[in-house]
Write an enzyme that holds these catalytic residues in place. Structure first.
Site, PDB file in Angstrom:
ATOM      1  N   HIS A  76       0.664  -1.206  -0.064  1.00 14.72           N
ATOM      2  CA  HIS A  76       0.140   0.002  -0.050  1.00 14.72           C
ATOM      3  C   HIS A  76       0.818   1.323  -0.079  1.00 14.72           C
ATOM      4  CE1 HIS A  76      -2.689   2.993   1.069  1.00 14.72           C
ATOM      5  NE2 HIS A  76      -2.090   3.324   2.436  1.00 14.72           N
ATOM      6  N   HIS A 100       4.176   7.055   5.071  1.00 16.75           N
ATOM      7  CA  HIS A 100       3.081   7.573   5.947  1.00 16.75           C
ATOM      8  C   HIS A 100       2.168   6.940   6.829  1.00 16.75           C
ATOM      9  CE1 HIS A 100       0.386   5.449   2.811  1.00 16.75           C
ATOM     10  NE2 HIS A 100      -0.516   5.699   3.607  1.00 16.75           N
ATOM     11  N   GLU A 104       1.565   5.695  12.672  1.00 18.02           N
ATOM     12  CA  GLU A 104       0.267   4.965  13.106  1.00 18.02           C
ATOM     13  C   GLU A 104       0.351   3.781  13.194  1.00 18.02           C
ATOM     14  OE1 GLU A 104      -1.943   7.076  13.894  1.00 18.02           O
ATOM     15  OE2 GLU A 104      -3.671   5.865  14.240  1.00 18.02           O
ATOM     16  N   ASP A 105       0.875   2.906  12.413  1.00 15.82           N
ATOM     17  CA  ASP A 105       0.698   1.287  12.370  1.00 15.82           C
ATOM     18  C   ASP A 105       1.996   0.682  13.170  1.00 15.82           C
ATOM     19  OD1 ASP A 105      -1.661   1.891  11.216  1.00 15.82           O
ATOM     20  OD2 ASP A 105      -0.890   1.267   9.300  1.00 15.82           O
ATOM     21  N   ASP A 167      -3.379   8.509  -1.063  1.00 11.09           N
ATOM     22  CA  ASP A 167      -3.669   7.517  -0.149  1.00 11.09           C
ATOM     23  C   ASP A 167      -5.233   6.881  -0.125  1.00 11.09           C
ATOM     24  OD1 ASP A 167      -3.330   5.830   2.568  1.00 11.09           O
ATOM     25  OD2 ASP A 167      -4.281   7.424   3.478  1.00 11.09           O
ATOM     26  N   ASP A 288     -22.563  11.554 -26.773  1.00 10.93           N
ATOM     27  CA  ASP A 288     -21.497  12.067 -26.490  1.00 10.93           C
ATOM     28  C   ASP A 288     -20.833  11.514 -25.359  1.00 10.93           C
ATOM     29  OD1 ASP A 288     -23.402  13.348 -24.950  1.00 10.93           O
ATOM     30  OD2 ASP A 288     -22.377  15.365 -25.163  1.00 10.93           O
TER      31      ASP A 288
HETATM   32 MN    MN Z   1      -2.596   4.674   3.991  1.00 13.64          MN
END
Ligand code: MN
Length: 745
Positions: A76, A100, A104-105, A167, A288
């Site tokens: 990712h 990024h 957080e992870d 993201d 169109d």
């Molecule tokens: Mn992400």
């Protein structure tokens, strides 16, 4: 260098890195070089090693984590970095894309990112992490509010928002792994917030990709049916597109536009679907459904190409739009027209230059520029302006836009204030600038006739400080004139200079008029006209006698009172001099002056008699100070200290050289402020110091400043600077005295 050595050098656990690399290789990810190659293609001098390091660090950090749909999680961040590269952002953004999610992870701290990479990267990662934490509630009210909060949160660095969009786009493209309710929720949020945001920022490809992905989850039945219908006619449609492209190409070539690039493609699904909804017709009746694009080298060719299209095919009335002359709010520029193509099918043709196309595709990111060598620079000024304009555009749709603007003002750009004319032009000022600065920035004439200002629709005073995002409307009145008082608050040197020049010119014009008047009167007694005097063949000698270059200067000098009109007449026409009367002639200036004021005895002025002298209150000069005199029409001469700011603002033409009269004693008033501790008998001790120095106290005021300090203000009369300095020194010697100030000195 092998992986183990790299890991050791970069302080990454080598077994973790090795395992992560093996995992990634199993799904076809073979290291950072693929990303580096893309970066190199548009930023040949980038810091590629930093990108490689970020890749390795993040790969090891995410090792062991898996995506919902299976496979290593790090796939990712790599995909996000790829989208960042598609936007052609700088290497810090690419690294931030890779990193990024680590805060957080993976329990990596910002401090560690800062230390391993850079402040810049840590700052972007921090911004993206914070955006993730903004919860999007379901109710529409909350959505809008969070939307604005998000804008504010990221407004300090647009790269944060661009990475967040990348993201979101990648998450949308892998949404099938999520539960159905989650898919709907995320798709709705994307449709309401991120797709419009991509559109606002002018990133065309991202907007259409987001919309199509949302469409799939929000209207799954319609999506499937439409996709099927479009797919069924694929061969037929592709043949049709190819034939139209060929036709357009040959028509353009015949008109000397063979360099124009022509392409055609089906419109994106969500766009077709919206058309169907609006018109209430099935896909078969949407004709169109494909758009043709003509890209040219310059604007002139755009209009020529339009002419070609319109003369070969019949235009459908009401479908032509000129976004070149009138760009969209997101700076999109293009000509749009719909014509009846082959088989009488309507086709849409978009015509624009290559530059316009670049901006249509990448929007605000297209403004990114790179320095000759090394890192990317911030978007150029106009891009920042565009960006800010777009935010303002958004805020207009928000119901409580005042509050929004309030938040927006949080130090967007540190030392500068970005403001707008009502027409949307940007004016940049140093912080603290006022509507008067703004008015002069628009035009000198606007500045000179300004009487008031509206900021964001509200009337404000001309000295109020402008803030970021203010829309400033200057009110003028043609008979109004600049005010000298403006000099005390304007911030730009342009405004200051213009006001000063205007005030001086106006004063001079008045003085010249008055001088002409006085001289005329003095001449009339001897039946001489002003014009005759001006043509006198010995005028030059008289001018130099009075230290003037021109006749006008002489009149101005007379008007200001610097030059005596009678003296000029006598010099030009010596026969007008009255017969010598020795006793009367002895009546010299100081004696007469002393009658008028006790001040002026202290001053000697070369060649001037019978004139009132005042001491300026702003700087209260005392005998011995370095001083200058300024002639004030009708009010005599004002004495300032030479360094007084007011004196510096005055017209040099009015300046007189003066000196203190050492022979005559005089008293000058001056204010002395004494900061002391607090205790009994202090006032008495201070007063006696003044008395002992022979200084007369005219008034005294004492104020307590808390239990331990007091300030006493003495208004005193001194004969000289030396006397004043001496008594200040005496006061300082008292043990309870902390500080002694001469006010205005
Ligand atoms: Mn992400």
């Amino acid at each position: 260098m092998d992986l183990r050595e790299l890991a050791a050098r970069e302080r990454i656990k080598s077994d973790r890195l090795e395992a992560a690399v093996a995992d990634l290789a199993a799904v076809g990810e073979h290291g950072p070089d693929r990303l580096v190659d893309i970066l190199r293609s548009y930023l040949p001098t980038g810091d590629f090693e930093m990108v490689r390091r970020a890749w390795r660090f993040a790969a090891a950090a995410h090792h062991g984590q898996r995506r919902k749909g299976g496979g290593p999680y790090f796939v990712h961040p790599i995909a996000v970095a790829e989208l960042v590269l598609r936007l052609r952002l700088d290497e810090a953004s690419v690294c931030a894309g890779l990193l990024h999610d680590v805060v957080e992870d993976c329990d990596v701290t910002l401090a560690e990112i800062r230390e391993r990479f850079s402040d810049d990267i840590a700052h972007i990662v921090d911004g993206v992490t914070k955006l993730d934490k903004i919860p999007f509630a379901r109710s529409e009210e909350k959505q809008a509010e969070n939307f604005r909060k998000m804008l504010v949160a990221m407004s300090k660095d647009i790269r944060v928002l661009l990475i967040k969009l990348c993201d979101r786009l990648h998450n949308m493209s892998t949404l099938e792994a999520m539960s159905a309710p989650k898919q709907k929720r995320i798709a709705a949020e994307t449709m309401e917030i991120y797709a419009p945001l991509a559109n606002r920022l002018g990133i065309g490809w991202m907007k259409t990709e987001l919309e199509d992905l949302c469409f799939r989850y929000l209207e799954p039945d319609d999506y499937t049916a439409l996709k099927h219908a479009v797919g069924e006619r694929k061969v037929e449609r592709e043949a049709y597109i190819a034939s139209v492209v060929d036709l357009l190409r040959s028509e353009l070539a015949a008109a000397d536009l063979s360099d124009a690039a022509v392409s055609g493609r089906p419109k994106h699904l969500h766009g077709i679907w919206r058309k169907m909804q609006r018109a209430g017709v099935p896909y078969e009746r949407i004709h169109d459904a494909q758009a043709f694009r003509v890209l040219t080298d310059n604007t002139e060719q755009c209009y020529r190409a339009l002419g070609v299209v319109h003369s070969r095919f019949t235009p459908i009335p009401g479908r032509f739009k000129d976004y070149i002359a009138l760009p969209k709010a997101n700076n999109y520029q293009s000509l749009h027209t719909t014509v009846l193509g082959p088989d009488n099918k309507p086709i849409e043709v978009q015509i624009r230059t290559h530059d316009m196309h670049r901006i249509a595709e990448n929007g605000v990111a297209a403004h990114w520029r790179y320095k000759e060598r090394g890192a990317a620079v911030r978007p150029r000024d106009e891009a920042r302006f565009t960006w800010l304009k777009q935010l303002l555009e958004l805020s207009k749709e928000a119901p409580d836009s005042d509050e929004f603007l309030e938040n927006m003002r949080v130090d967007l750009f540190a030392d500068e204030v970005y403001t707008f004319t009502p027409a949307g032009d940007v004016k940049v000022f140093p912080r603290g600038a006022t509507p008067v600065d703004f008015a002069y920035a628009v035009h000198t004439r606007v500045g000179e006739t300004a009487v008031g200002a509206k900021v964001n629709g509200h009337i404000v005073s001309l000295d109020s400080a402008l803030r970021n995002g203010d829309i400033v409307d200057i009110m003028t009145r043609s008979d109004s004139r600049p005010n000298k008082g403006w000099l005390s608050f304007v911030r730009t040197s342009r405004a200051k200079t213009k006001i000063r020049n205007f005030v001086r010119a106006a004063e001079r014009a008045q003085a010249q008029e008055l001088g002409a008047d006085r001289l005329e009167k003095a001449l009339r007694r001897h039946k001489i006209s002003l014009t005759r005097a001006e043509r006198h063949d010995k005028l030059a000698a008289t001018l130099s006698q009075f230290r003037c270059q021109t006749w006008e200067e002489l009149l101005i000098g007379i008007g200001y009172g610097k030059i005596d009109a009678r003296g000029v007449v006598e010099h030009l026409y010596p026969e007008t001099k009255p017969a010598e009367k020795p006793k009367e002639a002895d009546t010299v200036a100081p004696k007469r002056s002393r009658k008028r004021s006790e001040d002026d005895a202290a001053i000697v002025i070369d060649g001037i008699e019978d004139i009132l002298v005042r001491f300026a209150r702003c700087c209260s000069p005392v005998p011995g100070d370095d001083v200058v005199g300024f002639v004030t029409r009708g009010r005599g001469i004002t004495v300032h200290q030479r360094h007084c700011p007011r004196a510096l603002d005055s017209d040099p033409m009015r300046r007189l050289d003066i000196a203190w009269n050492r022979d005559r004693g005089g008293q000058a008033r001056v204010t002395v402020r004494v900061h002391t501790g607090n205790g009994p008998g202090m006032l008495e001790k201070m007063s006696s110091r003044f008395r002992e120095a022979g200084v007369n106290i005219r008034s005294v005021q004492a104020k307590m400043h808390g239990p331990l300090s007091a300030v006493s203000t003495f208004e005193v009369e001194v004969a000289s600077r030396e006397q004043l300095d001496r008594v200040i020194l005496d006061l300082k010697r008292l043990d309870f005295v902390h500080k002694v100030d001469r006010i205005g000195g």
